[in-house]
Design an enzyme around this catalytic site. Structure first.
Site, PDB file in Angstrom:
ATOM      1  N   HIS A 221     -26.601 -10.832  -5.505  1.00 49.34           N
ATOM      2  CA  HIS A 221     -26.017 -10.456  -6.649  1.00 49.34           C
ATOM      3  C   HIS A 221     -25.783 -11.581  -7.752  1.00 49.34           C
ATOM      4  O   HIS A 221     -25.538 -12.623  -7.217  1.00 49.34           O
ATOM      5  CB  HIS A 221     -24.375  -9.558  -6.763  1.00 49.34           C
ATOM      6  CG  HIS A 221     -23.510 -10.368  -5.892  1.00 49.34           C
ATOM      7  ND1 HIS A 221     -22.524 -11.081  -6.605  1.00 49.34           N
ATOM      8  CD2 HIS A 221     -23.239 -10.403  -4.596  1.00 49.34           C
ATOM      9  CE1 HIS A 221     -21.642 -11.568  -5.590  1.00 49.34           C
ATOM     10  NE2 HIS A 221     -21.990 -11.220  -4.264  1.00 49.34           N
TER      11      HIS A 221
ATOM     12  N   ASP B 196     -23.624 -12.091 -10.410  1.00 48.90           N
ATOM     13  CA  ASP B 196     -22.252 -12.444 -10.902  1.00 48.90           C
ATOM     14  C   ASP B 196     -21.261 -13.134  -9.603  1.00 48.90           C
ATOM     15  O   ASP B 196     -21.622 -13.106  -8.503  1.00 48.90           O
ATOM     16  CB  ASP B 196     -21.576 -11.271 -11.124  1.00 48.90           C
ATOM     17  CG  ASP B 196     -21.282 -10.145  -9.934  1.00 48.90           C
ATOM     18  OD1 ASP B 196     -22.185  -9.986  -9.218  1.00 48.90           O
ATOM     19  OD2 ASP B 196     -19.919  -9.400  -9.839  1.00 48.90           O
TER      20      ASP B 196
ATOM     21  N   ASP C 225     -20.697 -17.505  -3.593  1.00 47.38           N
ATOM     22  CA  ASP C 225     -20.901 -15.939  -3.555  1.00 47.38           C
ATOM     23  C   ASP C 225     -20.998 -15.447  -4.833  1.00 47.38           C
ATOM     24  O   ASP C 225     -20.421 -15.342  -5.832  1.00 47.38           O
ATOM     25  CB  ASP C 225     -19.765 -15.545  -3.094  1.00 47.38           C
ATOM     26  CG  ASP C 225     -19.359 -14.007  -2.882  1.00 47.38           C
ATOM     27  OD1 ASP C 225     -20.640 -13.292  -3.097  1.00 47.38           O
ATOM     28  OD2 ASP C 225     -18.222 -13.414  -2.696  1.00 47.38           O
TER      29      ASP C 225
ATOM     30  N   GLU D 150     -21.384  -7.004  -9.020  1.00 44.69           N
ATOM     31  CA  GLU D 150     -20.988  -6.773  -7.471  1.00 44.69           C
ATOM     32  C   GLU D 150     -19.638  -6.875  -7.511  1.00 44.69           C
ATOM     33  O   GLU D 150     -18.877  -5.980  -6.965  1.00 44.69           O
ATOM     34  CB  GLU D 150     -21.850  -7.539  -6.638  1.00 44.69           C
ATOM     35  CG  GLU D 150     -21.839  -7.052  -4.978  1.00 44.69           C
ATOM     36  CD  GLU D 150     -20.544  -7.772  -4.300  1.00 44.69           C
ATOM     37  OE1 GLU D 150     -20.338  -7.646  -3.188  1.00 44.69           O
ATOM     38  OE2 GLU D 150     -19.958  -8.878  -4.869  1.00 44.69           O
ATOM     39  N   GLU D 151     -18.997  -8.208  -8.113  1.00 45.66           N
ATOM     40  CA  GLU D 151     -17.684  -8.345  -7.631  1.00 45.66           C
ATOM     41  C   GLU D 151     -16.557  -7.454  -8.218  1.00 45.66           C
ATOM     42  O   GLU D 151     -15.427  -7.051  -7.959  1.00 45.66           O
ATOM     43  CB  GLU D 151     -17.265  -9.701  -8.217  1.00 45.66           C
ATOM     44  CG  GLU D 151     -18.136 -10.926  -7.631  1.00 45.66           C
ATOM     45  CD  GLU D 151     -17.837 -11.034  -6.240  1.00 45.66           C
ATOM     46  OE1 GLU D 151     -16.736 -10.536  -5.731  1.00 45.66           O
ATOM     47  OE2 GLU D 151     -18.279 -11.968  -5.732  1.00 45.66           O
TER      48      GLU D 151
ATOM     49  N   ASP E 193     -25.988 -12.724   1.511  1.00 48.87           N
ATOM     50  CA  ASP E 193     -24.527 -12.829   0.896  1.00 48.87           C
ATOM     51  C   ASP E 193     -23.823 -13.843   2.052  1.00 48.87           C
ATOM     52  O   ASP E 193     -24.401 -14.442   2.734  1.00 48.87           O
ATOM     53  CB  ASP E 193     -23.696 -11.724   0.794  1.00 48.87           C
ATOM     54  CG  ASP E 193     -22.808 -11.765  -0.540  1.00 48.87           C
ATOM     55  OD1 ASP E 193     -22.042 -12.909  -0.603  1.00 48.87           O
ATOM     56  OD2 ASP E 193     -22.515 -10.777  -1.419  1.00 48.87           O
TER      57      ASP E 193
END
Length: 209
Positions: A84, A86, A147, A181-182, A204
């Protein structure tokens, strides 16, 4: 440049792009930085020679690393690598200040002497698992964004490695980078059928190994 140096170069380039998502925004992507990062990655993937590169209206970036199996070889299913774009919004300074600690020898790490910000083993005992490794933190005033820019960098370098080493045989590898995603919205705009992978792996966070 060795593998570690190439990964570090990519990672530091990606964390420099501010791409925190914003739960208060209803559009996808929720922030413009995610589109900016998608555009950067698309350019780099094109330079590597990947094909079918596309950024959707929702800033979902997809592409394909074509199979290089010998003629007559039986077909293998396409696999996917996904990460991801973000990072989480924790209301810290968006101007990332990476702090690279090479050959970590254990113990606490002073992140910011002026502000007396220390990364303490007593708070994070898992630090002791990385003695002799390169550790990347911030100066304590910003989010790092590992992340999932660690995953983004890993996928990008894996694609680079396979393009540079055609002796490593593989089927089609689909690559996907998703937004938000967050805040739980990125997967809603990800067209799984169009992506076309039989199996896919989300790259991830997690411990080494």
């Amino acid at each position: 440049m060795n593998l570690q140096a190439k990964l570090l170069e990519r990672f530091l380039r990606y964390v420099a792009v501010t791409s925190q998502s914003n739960a208060a925004v209803k559009t996808v992507p929720t922030t413009s930085g995610q589109r900016e990062l998608a555009e950067l990655l698309k350019t780099e993937l094109a330079e590597l020679g990947l094909v079918d590169l596309e950024i959707s209206e929702f800033s979902v970036l997809t592409g394909k690393l074509p199979a290089n199996l010998p003629a007559g070889h039986h077909a293998v299913p396409a696999v996917g690598w996904v990460a991801h774009l973000d990072t989480v919004d924790v209301c810290l300074n968006a101007d990332i200040h990476p702090h690279v600690v090479k050959n970590y020898q254990g113990g606490d790490i002073m992140l910011n002497a002026e502000k007396d910000i220390v990364l303490r083993v007593s708070d994070f005992p898992e630090m002791q698992n990385y003695i002799g490794k390169t550790m990347i933190t911030t100066d304590g005033t910003t989010l790092l964004g590992a992340d999932d820019k660690g995953g983004v960098a890993a996928i990008m370098y894996a694609a680079q490695y396979l393009m540079e080493h055609p002796e490593v045989k593989h089927g089609d590898i689909k690559i996907g980078f998703t937004p938000d995603e967050e805040v739980g919205r990125g997967v809603v705009k990800f067209d799984v059928n169009k992506f076309g992978a039989k199996y896919a792996y989300t790259i991830d966070g997690g411990e080494i190994g």
